[in-house]
Design a protein around this motif. Structure first.
Motif, PDB file in Angstrom:
ATOM      1  N   ASN A  22       0.827  -1.198   0.000  1.00  0.00           N
ATOM      2  CA  ASN A  22       0.000   0.000   0.000  1.00  0.00           C
ATOM      3  C   ASN A  22       0.863   1.250   0.000  1.00  0.00           C
ATOM      4  O   ASN A  22       0.636   2.192  -0.773  1.00  0.00           O
ATOM      5  N   HIS A  92      -8.475  12.109   2.330  1.00  0.00           N
ATOM      6  CA  HIS A  92      -8.584  10.805   1.671  1.00  0.00           C
ATOM      7  C   HIS A  92      -7.924   9.676   2.477  1.00  0.00           C
ATOM      8  O   HIS A  92      -7.588   8.640   1.915  1.00  0.00           O
ATOM      9  N   GLU A  94      -9.039   7.468   4.503  1.00  0.00           N
ATOM     10  CA  GLU A  94      -9.742   6.181   4.458  1.00  0.00           C
ATOM     11  C   GLU A  94      -9.461   5.456   3.139  1.00  0.00           C
ATOM     12  O   GLU A  94      -9.237   4.246   3.119  1.00  0.00           O
ATOM     13  N   THR A  95      -9.482   6.196   2.048  1.00  0.00           N
ATOM     14  CA  THR A  95      -9.224   5.613   0.731  1.00  0.00           C
ATOM     15  C   THR A  95      -7.777   5.173   0.596  1.00  0.00           C
ATOM     16  O   THR A  95      -7.485   4.144  -0.011  1.00  0.00           O
ATOM     17  N   THR A 136      -4.743  -2.215   6.437  1.00  0.00           N
ATOM     18  CA  THR A 136      -4.531  -1.594   5.124  1.00  0.00           C
ATOM     19  C   THR A 136      -3.106  -1.790   4.614  1.00  0.00           C
ATOM     20  O   THR A 136      -2.790  -1.371   3.501  1.00  0.00           O
ATOM     21  N   TRP A 139      -2.854  -3.649   1.126  1.00  0.00           N
ATOM     22  CA  TRP A 139      -3.545  -3.155  -0.068  1.00  0.00           C
ATOM     23  C   TRP A 139      -2.546  -2.971  -1.213  1.00  0.00           C
ATOM     24  O   TRP A 139      -1.465  -2.400  -1.018  1.00  0.00           O
ATOM     25  N   ARG A 146      -8.661   3.612  -6.661  1.00  0.00           N
ATOM     26  CA  ARG A 146      -9.321   3.766  -5.359  1.00  0.00           C
ATOM     27  C   ARG A 146     -10.083   5.080  -5.260  1.00  0.00           C
ATOM     28  O   ARG A 146     -11.168   5.150  -4.685  1.00  0.00           O
ATOM     29  N   LEU A 147      -9.487   6.136  -5.797  1.00  0.00           N
ATOM     30  CA  LEU A 147     -10.140   7.437  -5.727  1.00  0.00           C
ATOM     31  C   LEU A 147     -11.450   7.431  -6.506  1.00  0.00           C
ATOM     32  O   LEU A 147     -12.357   8.212  -6.216  1.00  0.00           O
ATOM     33  N   THR A 148     -11.545   6.532  -7.494  1.00  0.00           N
ATOM     34  CA  THR A 148     -12.763   6.419  -8.291  1.00  0.00           C
ATOM     35  C   THR A 148     -13.734   5.392  -7.716  1.00  0.00           C
ATOM     36  O   THR A 148     -14.931   5.648  -7.578  1.00  0.00           O
ATOM     37  N   ASP A 149     -13.202   4.225  -7.341  1.00  0.00           N
ATOM     38  CA  ASP A 149     -14.040   3.095  -6.950  1.00  0.00           C
ATOM     39  C   ASP A 149     -14.117   2.854  -5.448  1.00  0.00           C
ATOM     40  O   ASP A 149     -14.899   2.025  -4.991  1.00  0.00           O
ATOM     41  N   GLY A 150     -13.294   3.543  -4.699  1.00  0.00           N
ATOM     42  CA  GLY A 150     -13.279   3.326  -3.258  1.00  0.00           C
ATOM     43  C   GLY A 150     -12.169   2.372  -2.846  1.00  0.00           C
ATOM     44  O   GLY A 150     -11.554   1.703  -3.684  1.00  0.00           O
ATOM     45  N   PRO A 151     -11.905   2.271  -1.548  1.00  0.00           N
ATOM     46  CA  PRO A 151     -10.798   1.447  -1.054  1.00  0.00           C
ATOM     47  C   PRO A 151     -11.124  -0.037  -1.058  1.00  0.00           C
ATOM     48  O   PRO A 151     -12.296  -0.424  -1.090  1.00  0.00           O
TER      49      PRO A 151
END
Length: 241
Positions: A22, A92, A94-95, A136, A139, A146-151
């Motif tokens: 990550n 951001h 969380e993401t 995390t 990841w 992730r910024l588009t679809d989430g974490p």
């Protein structure tokens, strides 16, 4: 997202024997997007001046610099770091899976669940420190996705270490088994237990005296074990399991 105290995680072991995937994804994104360059992530060391393991020893800490050098001419200004980059990281978190941000220049740090704390996390310099938790750390998806679809889903990764075998006899105050006592003291110190004054880490010297006995009792209390200051089979299993 919950804060995970790496300093109380015990000795580093698999899978935390490399840089967090990550953090490597975050490092790449921060370099490409903001020009912040990689200083380091996985370093098998203890906290500077202490006995507890650093988050870097688990590959859970990332240092990013904004110092301008010949090799890194296009770095963000300090103003951009403070007014754009750090607020973006906080927004951001969380993401990104970030639980902590150290802003060394401003002598402050941010922690999930606490917000900003105006206390120096280290010496003043021109880099920031990011930290992930145990849910995390693993990841490996790219940041743009992730910024588009989430974490990704959070899932704690358990440290897998070869626990020392119970010696077959309990260990208590006055024990002459120096090597065994040192093993116990190191395990307690790795988990953050301190000396009798509560100000310094427990000394690892092989002497099972009152300080070690008190540390064992504190651990037993925290672990829900019978409190007697004696490291028997149950306390041993809880300490090294």
């Amino acid at each position: 997202m919950k804060y995970y105290n790496w300093h109380r995680a015990g000795a580093p072991a698999a899978p935390y024997t490399k840089a967090s995937p990550n953090l490597m994804a975050i490092s790449h994104y921060m370099d490409q997007t903001y020009g912040m360059w990689f200083l380091g992530c996985y370093v098998h060391r203890r906290i500077r001046g202490g006995t507890r393991w650093s988050s870097h020893a688990f590959g859970a800490g990332l240092d990013l610099s904004y110092r301008q050098t010949d090799g890194h001419p296009d770095v963000p200004t300090r103003d951009s770091v403070e007014t754009v980059i750090i607020p973006w990281l906080e927004e951001h978190h969380e993401t990104l899976g970030i639980q902590r941000i150290h802003d060394y220049w401003a002598k402050r740090y941010w922690q999930v669940g606490k917000g900003w704390v105006n206390r120096p996390p280290g010496g003043r310099n021109d880099h920031i420190h990011l930290e992930v938790n145990n849910e995390t750390w693993h990841w490996d998806t790219d940041i743009d996705g992730r910024l588009t679809d989430g974490p990704p889903a959070k899932q704690p990764v358990k440290i897998v270490a070869d626990a020392p075998e119970y010696p077959g006899a309990s260990t208590r105050r006055g024990s002459s088994a120096k090597a065994r006592v040192r093993l116990i003291q190191q395990a307690l110190a790795d988990k953050g237990y301190k000396n009798s004054t509560g100000t310094k880490p427990l000394v690892v010297d092989g002497d099972f005296g009152p300080a070690t006995e008190n540390a064992v009792k504190e651990f037993q209390n925290d672990a829900g074990e019978y409190i007697d200051g004696i490291v028997g089979p149950k306390t041993w299993a809880a300490l090294f399991g």
